[in-house]
Design an enzyme around this catalytic site. Structure first.
Site, PDB file in Angstrom:
ATOM      1  N   ASP A 153     -35.388  19.250  19.808  1.00  0.00           N
ATOM      2  CA  ASP A 153     -35.476  20.623  19.964  1.00  0.00           C
ATOM      3  C   ASP A 153     -36.397  21.083  21.165  1.00  0.00           C
ATOM      4  O   ASP A 153     -37.438  20.374  21.292  1.00  0.00           O
ATOM      5  CB  ASP A 153     -36.121  21.125  18.734  1.00  0.00           C
ATOM      6  CG  ASP A 153     -35.515  20.769  17.319  1.00  0.00           C
ATOM      7  OD1 ASP A 153     -34.718  20.109  17.526  1.00  0.00           O
ATOM      8  OD2 ASP A 153     -36.186  21.334  16.782  1.00  0.00           O
ATOM      9  N   SER A 210     -41.410  21.016  15.316  1.00  0.00           N
ATOM     10  CA  SER A 210     -40.996  22.206  16.287  1.00  0.00           C
ATOM     11  C   SER A 210     -42.143  23.326  15.900  1.00  0.00           C
ATOM     12  O   SER A 210     -42.773  23.508  14.882  1.00  0.00           O
ATOM     13  CB  SER A 210     -39.875  22.663  16.162  1.00  0.00           C
ATOM     14  OG  SER A 210     -39.105  21.689  16.887  1.00  0.00           O
ATOM     15  N   ARG A 269     -40.706  24.918   7.915  1.00  0.00           N
ATOM     16  CA  ARG A 269     -41.170  24.345   9.188  1.00  0.00           C
ATOM     17  C   ARG A 269     -40.656  25.387  10.534  1.00  0.00           C
ATOM     18  O   ARG A 269     -40.034  26.384  10.437  1.00  0.00           O
ATOM     19  CB  ARG A 269     -40.430  23.162   9.489  1.00  0.00           C
ATOM     20  CG  ARG A 269     -38.819  22.915   9.432  1.00  0.00           C
ATOM     21  CD  ARG A 269     -38.559  21.684   9.478  1.00  0.00           C
ATOM     22  NE  ARG A 269     -37.120  21.114   9.344  1.00  0.00           N
ATOM     23  CZ  ARG A 269     -36.736  20.717   8.142  1.00  0.00           C
ATOM     24  NH1 ARG A 269     -37.500  20.459   7.162  1.00  0.00           N
ATOM     25  NH2 ARG A 269     -35.253  20.730   8.011  1.00  0.00           N
ATOM     26  N   ASP A 270     -40.972  24.954  11.604  1.00  0.00           N
ATOM     27  CA  ASP A 270     -40.657  25.361  13.188  1.00  0.00           C
ATOM     28  C   ASP A 270     -41.187  26.850  12.970  1.00  0.00           C
ATOM     29  O   ASP A 270     -40.316  27.727  13.317  1.00  0.00           O
ATOM     30  CB  ASP A 270     -39.154  25.233  13.065  1.00  0.00           C
ATOM     31  CG  ASP A 270     -38.670  23.822  12.767  1.00  0.00           C
ATOM     32  OD1 ASP A 270     -39.424  23.072  12.962  1.00  0.00           O
ATOM     33  OD2 ASP A 270     -37.240  23.603  12.496  1.00  0.00           O
ATOM     34  N   GLU A 323     -33.277  25.922  10.230  1.00  0.00           N
ATOM     35  CA  GLU A 323     -34.364  25.278  10.940  1.00  0.00           C
ATOM     36  C   GLU A 323     -34.683  26.359  12.298  1.00  0.00           C
ATOM     37  O   GLU A 323     -33.739  27.130  12.527  1.00  0.00           O
ATOM     38  CB  GLU A 323     -34.241  24.075  11.607  1.00  0.00           C
ATOM     39  CG  GLU A 323     -33.926  22.855  10.377  1.00  0.00           C
ATOM     40  CD  GLU A 323     -33.335  21.626  10.920  1.00  0.00           C
ATOM     41  OE1 GLU A 323     -33.925  20.696  10.312  1.00  0.00           O
ATOM     42  OE2 GLU A 323     -32.756  21.378  11.857  1.00  0.00           O
TER      43      GLU A 323
HETATM   44  C1  FRU Z   1     -34.398  20.415  14.301  1.00  0.00           C
HETATM   45  C2  FRU Z   1     -35.583  19.827  13.622  1.00  0.00           C
HETATM   46  C3  FRU Z   1     -36.382  20.894  13.197  1.00  0.00           C
HETATM   47  C4  FRU Z   1     -37.967  19.865  13.068  1.00  0.00           C
HETATM   48  C5  FRU Z   1     -37.480  18.976  14.329  1.00  0.00           C
HETATM   49  C6  FRU Z   1     -38.185  17.740  13.868  1.00  0.00           C
HETATM   50  O1  FRU Z   1     -33.536  19.666  15.064  1.00  0.00           O
HETATM   51  O2  FRU Z   1     -34.987  19.075  12.396  1.00  0.00           O
HETATM   52  O3  FRU Z   1     -36.381  21.410  11.976  1.00  0.00           O
HETATM   53  O4  FRU Z   1     -38.851  20.527  13.339  1.00  0.00           O
HETATM   54  O5  FRU Z   1     -36.181  18.915  14.361  1.00  0.00           O
HETATM   55  O6  FRU Z   1     -37.866  16.663  15.061  1.00  0.00           O
END
Ligand code: FRU
Length: 608
Positions: A153, A210, A269-270, A323
């Site tokens: 990402d 991320s 997350r993210d 995500e």
């Molecule tokens: C999306 C993801 C995110 C995570 C990251 C980990 O591609 O799975 O949700 O933060 O990659 O590398």
């Protein structure tokens, strides 16, 4: 090299006499049975060069400084053959004390003697340099890639003082996903990138997944005016959100000791944050990954966040985890109005399998997102297979909303036929909204205007009619045929218009406008190397979202990708391709009638 305390050298002398066999290359290898080896660093050097064999399992490497674990990372150390090497930067550690790597490998079927004979112990070396010169035929010429190692990402992008900052999910110790770190590159023009030292590294809370950055112009967080604030997911046993801040424009970050700043009982997350002018507060969106929803937070100081609401359960793509969300307010083309767009990346569940970027159009009052789309309707930002984790730049000039994607798909990203590095970003794209013939609002996606600056020599062709006999055009030969193609068409009198790229080996990519269905499709099933994953050979299809018959197609061909854009931004389609030799020819043919090429410009691309 930082200065090394004297105690380090005297200790080196002592260990050198005890382990004379290993002294000349500066490494003492201590074989400790089938799965454990210690490596003592006995000569001050910048890098420990690690030999990697991708098919091996990860070894866990604890870096001990004077007996304490300073950091831990994972690498697929070579047993039999070395695919490539990666550097481990010793300088932060050798300046503090004696360094030993305590390595646990997973080869439990090897005997002690076999384990001691793994090629990595012979090939491991110390060096003050690491060669990053490109060795890959498929390395893109005008798309961002890391110099070496794995990338997924794009992260934490912000613009400040004339520089576009792009962070990315990075594995510095191999070209498969692992050791998530924020890699960092900068650009003054969005198309030429320079990789910088890694910005945020894993710590005791977890690896660095991320997240996003903002420029805190008014010092709301108390770290100082213009401080760059990053909020990201720390992924350890659980996923929690951490804060880090930078007073040197994003070069280096300090972890805020109050981290984690947001915790949730369910996996989330993210985090992606922005300043909301309307409420004069910060907002943050967080992906409730397994619950298929987005959590909305607000804050006045970036450190303490209040959960305001949630959106998503039951909406649109529910097949995969949600995500990398982003929430932006976009202008509606041809009006003075704006609407909010919630970007949510989803994996799997994309329109052609694996990962893809969906979005929702609606309103946001600082607390709650109200969606205009029907509950069961999914809108895709890009109709290719290789467009994921898309988010936008914060603080971009001129109120631009410029997005960039990871140009791969989780179905096969770890297997694509490159080694020195894996994965590139898409071209940067500007986002707006437009009203389609069905009366609804859709995302308009156009290549950022900076991409035009790459244009080199231009070949223009006059308007011409096409029937079923293909009309053929040569593609540029410089730089392996990388180019931009602008094809104007009128498809009123035909059923299909085929645009085909091909090479002398019969490898081809066929793109087709289906006039009746109002679709554009791209078939990469015979595009070159396709067998590395059963998910790779596919045909992707986009609705053209127009009733008109005249338009244009913009194609960007790099060494391993084709990005197709409708000239008015009505659709985008991004697909990887791995031709064994470059495509040299484009043919255009009509099927079921006559069509017209209304104009054709083919630009070679100037690259460094
Ligand atoms: C999306 C993801 C995110 C995570 C990251 C980990 O591609 O799975 O949700 O933060 O990659 O590398």
């Amino acid at each position: 090299m930082k200065s090394v305390p004297c105690k380090f050298f005297s200790a080196l002398l002592l260990s050198a006499t005890l382990a004379a066999s290993a002294a000349d290359d500066g490494l003492e290898i201590m074989s400790l049975g089938t799965t454990n080896t210690m490596v003592r660093v006995m000569k001050p050097s910048k890098y420990l060069i690690l030999p990697i064999e991708e098919r091996m399992a990860d070894a866990q490497i604890d870096v001990l400084v004077d007996g304490n674990i300073a950091t831990t990372f994972y690498a697929r150390l070579a047993n039999n053959d070395v695919d490539y090497t990666v550097p481990f930067d010793l300088t932060p550690y050798t300046s503090c004390g004696q360094v030993i790597l305590n390595i646990v490998t997973e080869n439990d079927r090897a005997t002690s003697r076999e384990a001691a004979d793994f090629v990595c112990w012979d090939e491991m070396s110390l060096s003050n340099e690491f060669d990053t010169k490109n060795r890959e035929k498929y390395r893109p010429a005008f798309h961002h890639t890391p110099l070496y190692g794995w990338m997924n990402d794009p992260n934490g992008m912000f613009y400040k003082d004339g520089l576009w900052h792009l962070y990315f999910q990075y594995n510095p110790y191999g070209s498969k996903w692992q050791n998530m770190t924020w890699g960092h590159s900068t650009s003054s023009d969005l198309v030429h990138w320079t990789q910088q030292p890694n910005a945020i590294e894993p710590n005791g809370i977890g690896s660095v997944f991320s997240g996003s950055c903002v420029v805190d112009h008014e010092n709301t967080a108390g770290f100082g005016k213009e401080e760059v604030i990053a909020i990201f997911t720390s992924a350890g046993v659980s996923q929690v959100q951490s804060l880090a801040h930078s007073s040197d424009n994003g070069q280096t970050f300090k972890i805020y000791p109050g981290s984690p700043i947001i915790t949730t009982e369910r996996e989330a997350r993210d985090p992606n944050m922005f300043w909301n002018e309307q409420t004069q507060k910060w907002n943050l969106v967080l992906a409730g990954a397994l619950d298929h929803e987005v959590l909305f937070f607000s804050s006045s100081n970036l450190k303490e966040w209040t959960l305001e609401s949630k959106f998503g359960q039951g909406y649109a793509g529910q097949d995969g985890v949600w995500e990398c969300p982003d929430l932006i307010k976009l202008p509606i083309k041809g009006t003075k109005k704006e609407k909010w767009v919630l970007i949510v990346n989803i994996n799997p569940g994309g329109p052609f399998g694996g990962s893809a970027t969906q979005y929702f159009v609606g309103d946001f009052d600082g607390h709650k997102f109200t969606c205009d789309n029907a509950v069961n309707e999914t809108r895709w930002m890009d109709y290719g297979k290789d467009h994921y984790a898309t988010v936008t730049w914060s603080n971009a000039p001129g109120n631009r909303h410029t997005a960039i994607a990871w140009m791969s798909n989780w179905q096969y990203a770890n297997e694509v036929p490159t080694m020195q590095f894996r994965s590139a970003n898409s071209l940067p794209r500007d986002l707006e909204l437009f009203r389609a013939p069905d009366g609804d609002l859709y995302l308009s996606v156009t290549p950022a205007k900076e991409v035009d600056s790459l244009r080199g020599e231009k070949l223009s062709y006059d308007a011409t009619n096409v029937e079923d006999a293909p009309v053929s055009f040569n593609l540029p030969t410089a730089n392996d045929g990388i180019c931009e193609i602008n094809l104007g068409y009128n498809i009123k009198g035909t059923q299909y218009l085929h645009v085909t790229l091909s090479n002398d080996k019969g490898e081809k990519v066929e793109m087709t406008y289906d006039v009746r269905k109002r679709t554009f499709r791209m078939n990469r099933q015979e595009s070159g190397l396709v067998k590395f994953s059963r998910h790779f050979p596919t045909t992707t299809v986009a609705p053209t979202l127009t009733n008109g018959n005249e338009g244009s197609l913009r194609l960007y061909i790099d060494r391993c990708s084709i990005e197709a854009f409708d000239g008015d931004g009505r659709f985008a389609m991004t697909n990887l391709v791995f031709p064994t030799i470059p495509y040299t020819k484009m043919t255009v043919a009509a099927e079921g009638g006559k069509a017209k090429i209304t104009g054709l410009d083919i630009y070679s691309i100037n690259c460094k």
